[in-house]
Write a protein that holds these residues in place. Sequence first.
Motif, PDB file in Angstrom:
ATOM      1  N   ASP A  19       0.783  -1.137   0.125  1.00 36.58           N
ATOM      2  CA  ASP A  19      -0.075   0.056  -0.098  1.00 36.58           C
ATOM      3  C   ASP A  19       0.924   1.422   0.048  1.00 36.58           C
ATOM      4  O   ASP A  19       1.982   1.219   0.540  1.00 36.58           O
ATOM      5  N   ILE A  20       0.308   2.453  -0.508  1.00 33.88           N
ATOM      6  CA  ILE A  20       1.000   3.644  -0.737  1.00 33.88           C
ATOM      7  C   ILE A  20       0.520   4.483   0.320  1.00 33.88           C
ATOM      8  O   ILE A  20      -0.820   4.560   0.245  1.00 33.88           O
ATOM      9  N   PRO A  66      -0.938   7.810   2.227  1.00 32.01           N
ATOM     10  CA  PRO A  66      -1.338   9.201   1.931  1.00 32.01           C
ATOM     11  C   PRO A  66       0.057  10.118   1.936  1.00 32.01           C
ATOM     12  O   PRO A  66       0.072  10.848   1.363  1.00 32.01           O
ATOM     13  N   GLN A  67       0.963   9.993   3.045  1.00 30.65           N
ATOM     14  CA  GLN A  67       1.951  10.875   2.931  1.00 30.65           C
ATOM     15  C   GLN A  67       2.952  10.624   1.611  1.00 30.65           C
ATOM     16  O   GLN A  67       3.456  11.602   1.298  1.00 30.65           O
ATOM     17  N   GLU A  68       3.109   9.433   1.350  1.00 22.83           N
ATOM     18  CA  GLU A  68       3.880   9.038   0.189  1.00 22.83           C
ATOM     19  C   GLU A  68       3.469   9.638  -1.112  1.00 22.83           C
ATOM     20  O   GLU A  68       3.987  10.258  -1.987  1.00 22.83           O
ATOM     21  N   ILE A  69       1.901   9.755  -1.046  1.00 20.83           N
ATOM     22  CA  ILE A  69       1.304  10.113  -2.464  1.00 20.83           C
ATOM     23  C   ILE A  69       1.714  11.911  -2.275  1.00 20.83           C
ATOM     24  O   ILE A  69       1.869  12.543  -3.305  1.00 20.83           O
ATOM     25  N   GLN A  70       1.268  12.423  -1.072  1.00 21.09           N
ATOM     26  CA  GLN A  70       1.600  13.910  -0.845  1.00 21.09           C
ATOM     27  C   GLN A  70       3.066  14.344  -1.234  1.00 21.09           C
ATOM     28  O   GLN A  70       3.362  15.247  -1.853  1.00 21.09           O
ATOM     29  N   SER A  71       3.888  13.334  -0.913  1.00 25.81           N
ATOM     30  CA  SER A  71       5.151  13.657  -1.124  1.00 25.81           C
ATOM     31  C   SER A  71       5.607  13.648  -2.751  1.00 25.81           C
ATOM     32  O   SER A  71       6.158  14.702  -3.285  1.00 25.81           O
ATOM     33  N   LEU A  72       4.878  12.828  -3.471  1.00 25.62           N
ATOM     34  CA  LEU A  72       5.200  12.605  -4.875  1.00 25.62           C
ATOM     35  C   LEU A  72       4.467  13.729  -5.396  1.00 25.62           C
ATOM     36  O   LEU A  72       5.014  14.394  -6.392  1.00 25.62           O
TER      37      LEU A  72
END
Length: 76
Positions: free
Chosen positions: A5-6, A8-14
């Motif tokens: 799973d990705i 939400p923090q990783e998605i925001q970072s991207l």
Amino acid sequence: MIMPDISPQEIQSLRNIFKSLIGIKIDWLSIPDQALKGFEPSQVAVIVNTLLDGVLPQIQLISNYQNQGKKLKTLD
């Protein structure tokens, strides 16, 4: 194969990393209207993707706010 799973923090970072690329215009990347009539859409995609592969190492130069006005280097 199970994909992790990705978060939400990783998605925001991207999003933050790629945000500066939104709206970048590469004015020399164009195909004349008359020439487009002879191509299938998939052929245009191949041409554009090939050109963008060559540009990728320089994208950071024009994606940086301070360098927004600079053009990509050309091999003159």
